[in-house]
Design an enzyme around this catalytic site. Structure first.
Site, PDB file in Angstrom:
ATOM      1  N   ASP A  99      -8.119  -4.951  13.486  1.00 47.48           N
ATOM      2  CA  ASP A  99      -7.874  -3.393  13.329  1.00 47.48           C
ATOM      3  C   ASP A  99      -7.559  -3.333  11.931  1.00 47.48           C
ATOM      4  O   ASP A  99      -6.198  -3.084  11.697  1.00 47.48           O
ATOM      5  CB  ASP A  99      -6.956  -3.050  14.390  1.00 47.48           C
ATOM      6  N   ASP A 121      -9.840  -0.234   5.490  1.00 48.52           N
ATOM      7  CA  ASP A 121     -11.253  -0.431   4.769  1.00 48.52           C
ATOM      8  C   ASP A 121     -11.098  -1.456   3.660  1.00 48.52           C
ATOM      9  O   ASP A 121     -10.164  -1.914   3.483  1.00 48.52           O
ATOM     10  CB  ASP A 121     -11.738   0.811   4.366  1.00 48.52           C
ATOM     11  N   GLN A 132       0.844  -1.196  -0.032  1.00 46.84           N
ATOM     12  CA  GLN A 132      -0.237  -0.184   0.263  1.00 46.84           C
ATOM     13  C   GLN A 132       0.975   1.256   0.092  1.00 46.84           C
ATOM     14  O   GLN A 132       2.161   1.311   0.322  1.00 46.84           O
ATOM     15  CB  GLN A 132      -0.779   0.107   1.307  1.00 46.84           C
ATOM     16  N   GLY A 144      -3.519 -11.714   7.488  1.00 44.92           N
ATOM     17  CA  GLY A 144      -4.589 -11.945   8.514  1.00 44.92           C
ATOM     18  C   GLY A 144      -5.281 -13.132   8.029  1.00 44.92           C
ATOM     19  O   GLY A 144      -5.726 -14.071   8.827  1.00 44.92           O
ATOM     20  N   PRO A 198      -5.516  -4.396   0.534  1.00 43.66           N
ATOM     21  CA  PRO A 198      -5.081  -5.792   1.306  1.00 43.66           C
ATOM     22  C   PRO A 198      -6.263  -6.037   2.304  1.00 43.66           C
ATOM     23  O   PRO A 198      -6.192  -7.327   2.819  1.00 43.66           O
ATOM     24  CB  PRO A 198      -3.599  -5.560   1.945  1.00 43.66           C
TER      25      PRO A 198
END
Ligand code: SAM
Length: 289
Positions: free
Chosen positions: A154, A157, A29, A137, A161
């Site tokens: 956490d 949006d 990102q 994750g 990823p």
């Protein structure tokens, strides 16, 4: 210079940038960290505000202490994402926690936040209870054989990823990793502008969790009104009473936002949010029942 948030093409906040401290296209990102006269240091990922020095405590305290003080004895915690370290800092305040696993996809976020947001993690990346895993994750929960009392997603949006962290497959694996009184909490966007994301999550949770709730917290730089935090458990749950929450809160030092009153009040939903849950197939007023 100014930073124009790009989350909503038709509308958005912008920050004055007094100094850009770091900017880099990581493997996952675009990461930028800059200084702003009102909010201190600001981090954005792929053009979306993630955290600021000034208002991070609101989000991190409510994402952590609501599940960890609702659970009677949280010991094993899984954090998905959370690379800035704010969630980890708050989890480390709970003395009964024995094991923390954090799975963050982008090592650059961890390293840059340790450097430019030292108060977010406040040394908690060195906590002996922590196992930090740099991985996706969704891939982690698919192969994990452990068991957790609380899982905190956490994430950014559901674009880029983090998209996989809002899919049924991820939720199903989280459900399988939770102990019977376990709790999953999710960053679920600002329902006034991202309502479909909340409806989607509740639809995907159907059949996976006996408890499907949502609570609201207003974080100034997550613009568009209060943000939703999803709250799910394999067990049918009831929230602790105020007296119990006060007793459980005594162990926590250095709070700036969380109170037991704010905890219980956060689950009182306005009609437009309740409607998003009903649109997912929930019966009205099922939040908290
Ligand atoms: N508080 C912010 C919010 O509410 O949007 C989120 C902050 S935290 C910086 C979001 C983290 O999720 C980032 O560090 C990002 O790298 C991480 N992330 C995104 N997708 C992920 C994935 N699939 N697995 C693990 N971490 C992920």
């Amino acid at each position: 210079m100014r930073f124009q948030e790009s989350l909503y093409p038709a509308w958005g906040q912008n920050f004055g940038q007094t100094r850009v401290l770091f900017e880099h296209q990581t493997d996952h990102q675009h990461l930028v960290i800059f200084e702003n006269d009102l909010f201190g240091r600001v981090m954005a990922l792929d053009g979306v505000t993630q955290t600021t020095s000034r208002d991070e405590f609101v989000y991190h305290e409510m994402m952590v202490h609501v599940p960890l003080l609702t659970h009677p004895n949280p010991q094993r915690i899984l954090i998905i994402g959370g690379g800035d370290g704010g969630i980890l800092r708050e989890v480390c305040k709970h003395k009964g926690v024995t094991h923390i696993t954090q799975v963050e996809i982008d090592a650059s976020v961890v390293e840059m936040c340790k450097t430019y947001f030292p108060n977010h993690s406040a040394g908690s990346f060195d906590d002996p209870r922590l196992t930090l895993v740099i991985d996706d994750g969704a891939a982690f929960v698919r192969q994990c054989k452990g068991q957790f009392d609380v899982i905190i997603a956490d994430s950014t949006d559901p674009i880029g990823p983090a998209e996989v962290l809002f899919e049924t497959d991820f939720y199903r694996h989280c459900a399988g990793l939770l102990s019977s009184a376990g709790i999953l909490v999710t960053q679920n966007g600002v329902p006034f502008l991202q309502g479909q994301e909340l409806t989607n999550t509740f639809q995907r949770w159907k059949g996976l969790f006996a408890t499907r709730w949502c609570y609201l917290t207003t974080v100034p730089t997550y613009v568009g009104g209060p943000m939703a935090m999803g709250f799910a458990s394999p067990s049918a749950m009831t929230l602790p009473d105020l007296k119990t929450l006060h007793a459980r809160t005594e162990q926590l030092q250095g709070l700036k936002y969380y109170t037991p009153e704010a905890h219980l009040g956060a689950f009182g939903l306005p009609l437009y949010v309740q409607k998003l849950l009903v649109d997912s197939g929930m019966s009205p007023n099922r939040n908290r029942s």
